[in-house]
Write an enzyme that holds these catalytic residues in place. Structure first.
Site: not given
Ligand code: AMP
Length: 276
Positions: A31, A33, A36, A60, A147, A153, A185, A187
């Site tokens: 998903a 954005h 990512h 998780q 991130g 994390q 996010s 979410r």
């Molecule tokens: P996720 O798909 O939520 O597991 O996120 C994958 C990676 O993208 C993780 O390292 C997150 O910390 C990073 N990430 C998610 N949201 C953001 C954001 N708004 N800005 C920068 N990195 C992000």
């Protein structure tokens, strides 16, 4: 760009890369954005090959969390990945990553892993460590991009690398925000228009703390108390000020302070933070 669906394909893809190539790994749950994308862009800029993993990792998620309804948009994600210059997308099924029922698991350090997210989301970091270690072994990256948005994390994964002598470097990437200030996010799509307005209290409270610090306030209790006045329409899980080892501190320490916040807006749980 290659799309790899199973472990065998990933291993043979990795073996096919020239030994002098630099490999960057960007682990995600999809998903995608712009947050990512910023990780991907940094990896593409600094490595000859970027592997993007897309996997909604069941271990998780707690039993009452949103694993089933978590957004899955693989086709669109692959288009974004391709346009960003990703070399290979690894998007396995759950059975591919977890072929055994009763697996060896890892636990985070006691003083980092059972507070904040680890306190509220029982077993969350065990699941994160389990999947991230598998991805590191399979992709053998030189650099892996995470991130700062998920501060706890990021810090725990840095410890994984350090404690188990993994031959790779973790690259922290800054949080990307929407124009209204809300941290991007996957979410955020759960939020109604009204809930989104309420959710803005989260970045606003962090911004307020930043302003107070710039104006000379250093005391953590005062900063937290002041910021809580802004948080009227969200249900706060925690708002804390810690050092980079996640230990609470009584006063701001320059280049070693984190403001961590988690709050629920309706049924949606959001986290955000400030690195100082
Ligand atoms: P996720 O798909 O939520 O597991 O996120 C994958 C990676 O993208 C993780 O390292 C997150 O910390 C990073 N990430 C998610 N949201 C953001 C954001 N708004 N800005 C920068 N990195 C992000």
């Amino acid at each position: 760009m290659q799309i790899l669906k199973n472990v065998e394909e990933l291993i043979s893809y990795r073996r096919s890369l020239p030994s002098n190539s630099n490999v960057g790994l960007v682990p995600t749950m999809g998903a995608l954005h712009k947050g990512h994308q910023s990780l991907i862009q940094q990896s593409v800029a600094n490595n000859s090959h970027t592997i993007l993993s897309i996997f909604v990792n069941p271990t998780q998620f707690g039993p009452t969390e949103d694993f089933d309804k978590y957004p899955r948009t693989l086709q669109k994600d692959c288009e974004i990945a391709k346009s960003c210059g990703v070399s290979a997308v690894f998007a396995p099924e759950v059975a591919e990553m977890y072929p055994n029922n009763d697996e060896i698991t890892l636990h985070p350090p006691k003083n980092m892993g059972y507070i904040f997210e680890g306190f509220i989301r029982d077993g969350h970091f065990d699941g994160v460590l389990q999947i991230v270690l598998k991805l590191f072994h399979l992709t053998q990256p030189h650099f892996a991009y995470f991130g700062q948005k998920d501060a706890q994390q990021l810090l725990i994964i840095k410890r994984l690398v350090k404690d188990t002598f993994l031959p790779l470097k973790i690259i922290p990437c800054p949080t990307i925000r929407d124009v209204d200030g809300l941290a991007l996010s996957s979410r955020n799509i759960y939020l109604s228009a009204t809930q989104r307005q309420h959710a803005l209290e989260i970045p606003q409270s962090l911004q307020y703390i930043k302003e107070l610090i710039n104006n000379g306030t250093e005391d953590a209790k005062t900063l937290i108390k002041s910021a809580k006045q802004i948080l009227k329409n969200v249900t706060l899980d925690y708002l804390a000020i810690t050092d980079y080892n996640l230990q609470e501190i009584s006063a701001i320490q320059p280049n070693n302070s984190l403001v961590l916040i988690a709050a629920k807006v309706g049924n949606t749980r959001l986290i955000d933070n400030l690195w100082l």
